[in-house]
Scaffold this motif. Structure first.
Motif, PDB file in Angstrom:
ATOM      1  N   MET A  74     122.594   5.119-119.191  1.00 34.48           N
ATOM      2  CA  MET A  74     121.882   4.783-120.628  1.00 34.48           C
ATOM      3  C   MET A  74     122.735   3.413-121.116  1.00 34.48           C
ATOM      4  SD  MET A  74     121.510   8.053-123.213  1.00 34.48           S
ATOM      5  CE  MET A  74     120.229   9.293-122.831  1.00 34.48           C
ATOM      6  N   LYS A  75     121.871   2.649-121.647  1.00 32.11           N
ATOM      7  CA  LYS A  75     122.139   1.622-121.897  1.00 32.11           C
ATOM      8  C   LYS A  75     122.569   1.632-123.645  1.00 32.11           C
ATOM      9  CE  LYS A  75     120.404  -0.877-118.293  1.00 32.11           C
ATOM     10  NZ  LYS A  75     118.795  -0.906-117.615  1.00 32.11           N
ATOM     11  N   HIS A 127     114.714   9.213-125.036  1.00 35.26           N
ATOM     12  CA  HIS A 127     115.556   9.068-123.805  1.00 35.26           C
ATOM     13  C   HIS A 127     115.159   8.098-122.743  1.00 35.26           C
ATOM     14  CE1 HIS A 127     117.397  12.585-126.008  1.00 35.26           C
ATOM     15  NE2 HIS A 127     118.643  12.076-125.561  1.00 35.26           N
ATOM     16  N   VAL A 142     111.788   2.945-121.351  1.00 35.27           N
ATOM     17  CA  VAL A 142     110.758   2.180-121.671  1.00 35.27           C
ATOM     18  C   VAL A 142     111.055   1.350-123.193  1.00 35.27           C
ATOM     19  CG1 VAL A 142     108.786   3.296-120.519  1.00 35.27           C
ATOM     20  CG2 VAL A 142     109.171   3.927-123.125  1.00 35.27           C
ATOM     21  N   LYS A 202     117.086   0.144-126.211  1.00 30.81           N
ATOM     22  CA  LYS A 202     117.870   0.465-127.651  1.00 30.81           C
ATOM     23  C   LYS A 202     118.372  -0.844-128.019  1.00 30.81           C
ATOM     24  CE  LYS A 202     118.168   5.490-127.474  1.00 30.81           C
ATOM     25  NZ  LYS A 202     117.526   5.520-126.205  1.00 30.81           N
ATOM     26  N   LEU A 242     119.255   2.069-132.583  1.00 29.31           N
ATOM     27  CA  LEU A 242     120.799   2.349-131.606  1.00 29.31           C
ATOM     28  C   LEU A 242     121.408   3.107-132.877  1.00 29.31           C
ATOM     29  CD1 LEU A 242     122.461   2.085-129.471  1.00 29.31           C
ATOM     30  CD2 LEU A 242     123.038  -0.444-130.225  1.00 29.31           C
ATOM     31  N   ASP A 243     121.102   2.703-134.191  1.00 32.97           N
ATOM     32  CA  ASP A 243     122.172   3.599-135.061  1.00 32.97           C
ATOM     33  C   ASP A 243     121.872   4.770-135.131  1.00 32.97           C
ATOM     34  OD1 ASP A 243     123.242   1.223-135.944  1.00 32.97           O
ATOM     35  OD2 ASP A 243     122.238   0.778-137.659  1.00 32.97           O
ATOM     36  N   ALA A 267     120.265   6.876-132.983  1.00 35.71           N
ATOM     37  CA  ALA A 267     120.849   7.648-131.667  1.00 35.71           C
ATOM     38  C   ALA A 267     122.360   7.818-131.835  1.00 35.71           C
ATOM     39  CB  ALA A 267     120.496   6.825-130.523  1.00 35.71           C
ATOM     40  N   THR A 268     123.181   6.871-132.331  1.00 35.72           N
ATOM     41  CA  THR A 268     124.554   6.911-132.362  1.00 35.72           C
ATOM     42  C   THR A 268     124.873   7.906-133.580  1.00 35.72           C
ATOM     43  OG1 THR A 268     124.799   4.347-131.929  1.00 35.72           O
ATOM     44  CG2 THR A 268     126.651   5.861-132.795  1.00 35.72           C
ATOM     45  N   PHE A 272     124.758  11.475-131.858  1.00 40.01           N
ATOM     46  CA  PHE A 272     126.002  11.694-130.897  1.00 40.01           C
ATOM     47  C   PHE A 272     127.363  12.023-131.986  1.00 40.01           C
ATOM     48  CE2 PHE A 272     129.247  10.061-128.258  1.00 40.01           C
ATOM     49  CZ  PHE A 272     129.221  11.024-127.313  1.00 40.01           C
TER      50      PHE A 272
END
Lengths: 198, 198
Positions: free
Chosen positions: A167-168, B108, B111, B114, B121-122, B124-125, B128
């Motif tokens: 994952m990037k 995930h 395509v 992020k 991205l924020d 998704a982070t 986590f």
DNA sequence: TGTACATCAGTGAACGCGCGTTCACTGATGTAC
DNA sequence: TGTACATCAGTGAACGCGCGTTCACTGATGTAC
């Protein structure tokens, strides 16, 4: 190039595998596959009823190669104990997943319904069976129920790792996915070993 | 329906979320989303530069909802010990993944890059980070390195479980993926508990 | 308060593209006699 | 061995479709005077 190719079916499959691994299964067109095989766009229809049939064959080859690799991994340390052989298998699984990532995605994609392709289902089951066998050795006398759970657990972890490892995402915190992933990448073996214990 | 909608951007997003969850992200077209919102196919371009921007927003909402659910799961048993709260979080993760499976796939999927969407991205982070926090509590004083590994391990297992649990494989053997999966499905909690120990 | 006008947020038609698949065809091959 | 012919495995043109996106447009809105 003869008019009658002689081996076109096989060549279409290998072309398809190549394109799948390069572009990903959602960018594979029958036309591009035919082009890769230096053949007209309608030629594949002499050998495959639909595009899906060809994709199913690509997927099947993926599972067959995975099975072969898992088997090779355990038998190369045939004299070792079950745990070492399990670790080797885990490494082989991750290596396959990362190396052939896009094929791996096709193999697990819902675009091909495995129930429609019995041979594909057999190949997929075959790979899973390798994991079942090694876990049976690793936990002798285990109940069917617990064995089932362990299989799912380890398969899920490996499947999940393949999904996460490339994952990037590069978050900024210290304890983050990015850096943790490179830790795992750098040392598959100790990671797997630890996962047996926790 | 007024000529000036007033809230079209929001409605496009919710329409997109709806279509994503019904059809999957590879069957989402801007046209179908516009239709769902009862608007012409070019209207979305007043609010999103490209289709990808709209998809990124759908993905972001997915991560935000996941984060919210994870947080809610741990705080509903706020007085309990870290292990119980971790288990609740695990359950919440699996539930989200299975309930919103196709959105989960978009989240995930490669395509959407992020790195091109910092807000995504924020989000998704953020999701986590919930896992990181609970594991910090679960293993107090753990080194950053080990914590990173544990995060990846559990995240991978959950991610893998979501991937495997609704696979449509029904092999015939006794100890097989199909039956093992229903065992897991029937009893998430004990499965997760066990996974802490093994 | 009334009006001129800039700006905003929609519209429908159209472009150009790639795709899976079908069709009528044609050249090569193998076989019966 | 030579020939007629069925069958096989290719070909190129074409169909019909859905898509993302652009374009010139138009109706609604809000604001300056």
């Amino acid at each position: 190039m003869k008019y009658h190719h002689g081996n076109l079916k096989e060549e279409l499959i290998t072309s398809a595998c190549k394109i799948c691994e390069i572009s990903g299964h959602d960018h594979m067109s029958l036309r591009s596959i035919a082009k890769e095989a230096s053949v007209s766009q309608t030629a594949p229809y002499r050998h495959f009823k639909t595009k899906e049939c060809l994709l199913a064959e690509v997927s099947r080859r993926g599972f067959d190669e995975l099975t072969k690799r898992l088997r090779a991994a355990t038998s190369k340390v045939n004299n070792a104990n079950a745990k070492d052989r399990f670790l080797e298998m885990g490494l082989a699984y991750l290596e396959f997943g990362l190396e052939k990532r896009k094929t791996y995605d096709l193999m697990h994609s819902p675009v091909i319904d495995k129930l429609e392709f019995p041979e594909l289902l057999d190949s997929a089951t075959g790979a899973f069976e390798e994991l079942v066998q090694i876990l049976k050795e690793l936990f002798p006398g285990i109940s069917e129920d617990s064995l089932g759970k362990k299989c799912i657990k380890f398969w899920a972890m490996m499947h999940g790792l393949v999904g996460l490892l490339d994952m990037k995402i590069e978050p900024e915190t210290d304890t983050n996915a990015g850096s943790a992933m490179s830790v795992v990448k750098d040392d598959f073996r100790s990671f797997l070993e630890e996962s047996l214990e926790i």
